[in-house]
Design an enzyme around this catalytic site. Structure first.
Site, mmCIF file in Angstrom:
data_model
loop_
_atom_site.group_PDB
_atom_site.id
_atom_site.type_symbol
_atom_site.label_atom_id
_atom_site.label_comp_id
_atom_site.label_asym_id
_atom_site.label_seq_id
_atom_site.Cartn_x
_atom_site.Cartn_y
_atom_site.Cartn_z
ATOM 1 N N THR A 32 0.850 -1.188 0.000
ATOM 2 C CA THR A 32 0.000 0.000 0.000
ATOM 3 C C THR A 32 0.886 1.238 0.000
ATOM 4 O O THR A 32 1.751 1.390 0.845
ATOM 5 C CB THR A 32 -0.911 0.001 1.241
ATOM 6 O OG1 THR A 32 -1.837 -1.084 1.117
ATOM 7 C CG2 THR A 32 -1.685 1.303 1.360
ATOM 8 N N HIS A 181 -7.469 -11.328 -0.683
ATOM 9 C CA HIS A 181 -6.835 -10.891 0.565
ATOM 10 C C HIS A 181 -7.683 -11.380 1.742
ATOM 11 O O HIS A 181 -8.686 -10.770 2.101
ATOM 12 C CB HIS A 181 -6.733 -9.365 0.563
ATOM 13 C CG HIS A 181 -5.801 -8.801 1.596
ATOM 14 N ND1 HIS A 181 -5.260 -9.545 2.608
ATOM 15 C CD2 HIS A 181 -5.332 -7.532 1.778
ATOM 16 C CE1 HIS A 181 -4.480 -8.772 3.359
ATOM 17 N NE2 HIS A 181 -4.512 -7.548 2.869
ATOM 18 N N ASN A 184 -4.307 -10.457 7.480
ATOM 19 C CA ASN A 184 -4.012 -9.181 8.147
ATOM 20 C C ASN A 184 -5.212 -8.564 8.850
ATOM 21 O O ASN A 184 -5.308 -7.345 8.980
ATOM 22 C CB ASN A 184 -3.413 -8.182 7.148
ATOM 23 C CG ASN A 184 -2.075 -8.637 6.634
ATOM 24 O OD1 ASN A 184 -1.635 -9.732 6.938
ATOM 25 N ND2 ASN A 184 -1.426 -7.819 5.835
ATOM 26 N N TYR A 186 -8.298 -8.173 8.100
ATOM 27 C CA TYR A 186 -9.329 -7.464 7.348
ATOM 28 C C TYR A 186 -10.571 -8.359 7.257
ATOM 29 O O TYR A 186 -10.661 -9.371 7.936
ATOM 30 C CB TYR A 186 -8.785 -7.017 5.998
ATOM 31 C CG TYR A 186 -7.707 -5.960 6.144
ATOM 32 C CD1 TYR A 186 -8.002 -4.741 6.763
ATOM 33 C CD2 TYR A 186 -6.401 -6.171 5.711
ATOM 34 C CE1 TYR A 186 -7.022 -3.763 6.938
ATOM 35 C CE2 TYR A 186 -5.412 -5.196 5.879
ATOM 36 C CZ TYR A 186 -5.734 -3.999 6.492
ATOM 37 O OH TYR A 186 -4.770 -3.042 6.676
ATOM 38 N N ASN A 241 -1.607 -7.269 13.824
ATOM 39 C CA ASN A 241 -1.286 -5.842 13.835
ATOM 40 C C ASN A 241 -2.391 -4.906 13.377
ATOM 41 O O ASN A 241 -2.426 -3.761 13.792
ATOM 42 C CB ASN A 241 -0.007 -5.563 13.028
ATOM 43 C CG ASN A 241 -0.091 -6.029 11.596
ATOM 44 O OD1 ASN A 241 -0.421 -7.174 11.338
ATOM 45 N ND2 ASN A 241 0.197 -5.159 10.656
#
Length: 372
Positions: A32, A181, A184, A186, A241
């Protein structure tokens, strides 16, 4: 420059993965960079950026919003309307002109967003109304992330449709494939973990129910691309995180079930974050990423803190078919050649990572072939 090509490894050799013939086993990780206007349309600047890095065997695009609802950070790209498709077509054309391969990472942030980033100022959505910790990057700067709204059961087909539509848009934009994805912390990862999923319908409770949305998304995306050979998936079983998200209470059972179910789709690869994304490679006691990785029957892509030495060891030991490098690609567009020749790597200052213009983005010098 004197070549120090590592003759005892195939890291730099071509390889067939899924439907692709890749020039080497080095992958540019999704990064990103927050350099797209808030219409989410990439353009010439992004085309230059990705084309500069096309010597990677495979490029995974920066995380790309699958819908207005999926957006959680300002200045990130989308892949859900015609203008965004046209913008990404500039990028894929530029990469292909350099004989590279690029896939689009399909992203819905779920709870980690802010009303100022959402349509009509709505609350972000999530499996359950559990607030994450931390702040997200908005047009007005960092803003605290609020408690999200729990999705209704009747909304779940619409979430799957967002992924399906984005996958179709990526195909139209000329990408070589897509990566789902599911990492992480999401949206999809929020459904997987019992720490963020307290639902009592068919999308919550048991491991099978918590994995249901991911598998429905994979099925829909694979159908758009014809089969799984151009579709990958990213998982991060021990990454906390994003919003300081707690791990699942039984990582081995939960992700083990999911990975075994993924095998039926014959995906191009499983992309694993080994440890905490962008942080430590340490894994909590009682969790074995090696055992989880062994459950997947297709190619394995390793990521997180890899150096040339770690990459070479992974290939010599046969523990990964593909190796992802992230931050080194920021300031070293010709990273593959630098790794191959033993040249020194440039380190990008943190202030160049996110936002801005071409400075710290497309103005990094290439390796001087005549240097001694």
């Amino acid at each position: 420059m004197t070549k120090t090509y590592h003759a005892d490894t195939d890291l730099f050799d071509s390889v067939t993965i899924g439907a692709w013939q890749l020039a080497n086993r080095i992958v540019m990780a999704p990064l990103t960079r927050c350099r797209v206007k808030n219409d989410g349309i990439p353009g010439a600047l992004q085309a230059t950026y990705y084309a500069q890095r096309a010597s990677a065997g495979l490029i995974i695009s920066e995380a790309t919003n699958i819908s207005p609802q999926g957006r959680g950070y300002a200045f990130t790209p989308g892949i859900f309307n015609d203008a965004q498709v046209a913008g990404w077509k500039q990028v894929t054309d530029a990469v292909h002109q350099q004989h590279g391969k690029i896939v689009c990472q399909l992203w819905h942030v779920g709870r980690f967003s802010h009303p100022s980033l959402q349509p009509d100022g709505a609350l972000p959505v999530a499996p359950s109304a559990i607030a994450p910790e931390g702040e997200t990057f908005t047009e007005q700067g960092l803003r605290k992330v609020p408690t999200p709204r729990a999705l209704e059961t009747g909304e779940m087909p619409g979430i799957v449709e967002q992924y399906r539509h984005a996958a179709a848009c990526a195909k139209q934009a000329g990408f070589d494939g897509v990566e789902i994805h599911a990492a992480n912390c999401y949206l999809l990862d929020q459904f997987i973990r019992d720490s963020t999923n307290r639902r009592t319908d068919q999308y919550g409770g048991s491991i099978e129910n918590r994995a249901r949305l991911v598998l429905e998304v994979v099925e829909a995306v694979v159908a758009i691309w014809g089969d799984g050979s151009r579709v990958g998936i990213r998982l991060a079983p021990v990454t906390p995180n994003t919003g300081n998200t707690p791990l699942d209470s039984n990582v081995m059972a939960t992700y083990g079930y999911l990975i075994e179910q993924l095998n039926r789709f014959n995906l191009a690869y499983l992309h694993f974050v080994e440890g905490a994304t962008g942080m430590s490679r340490e894994v909590p006691e009682g969790i074995s990423l090696e055992k989880l990785r062994a459950l997947f029957l297709g190619p394995y892509m390793a990521n997180n803190g890899y150096t040339l030495e770690l990459a070479l060891a992974a290939r010599r030991n046969g523990t990964a078919e593909l190796i992802c490098f992230g931050r080194p690609f920021i300031a070293n567009p010709d990273l593959v050649e630098r790794l191959k020749s033993g040249a020194a790597l440039t380190e990008a200052p943190r202030e160049t990572w996110y936002g801005g213009d071409e400075h710290g983005y497309t103005d990094w010098p290439l390796l001087d072939a005549n240097a001694s």
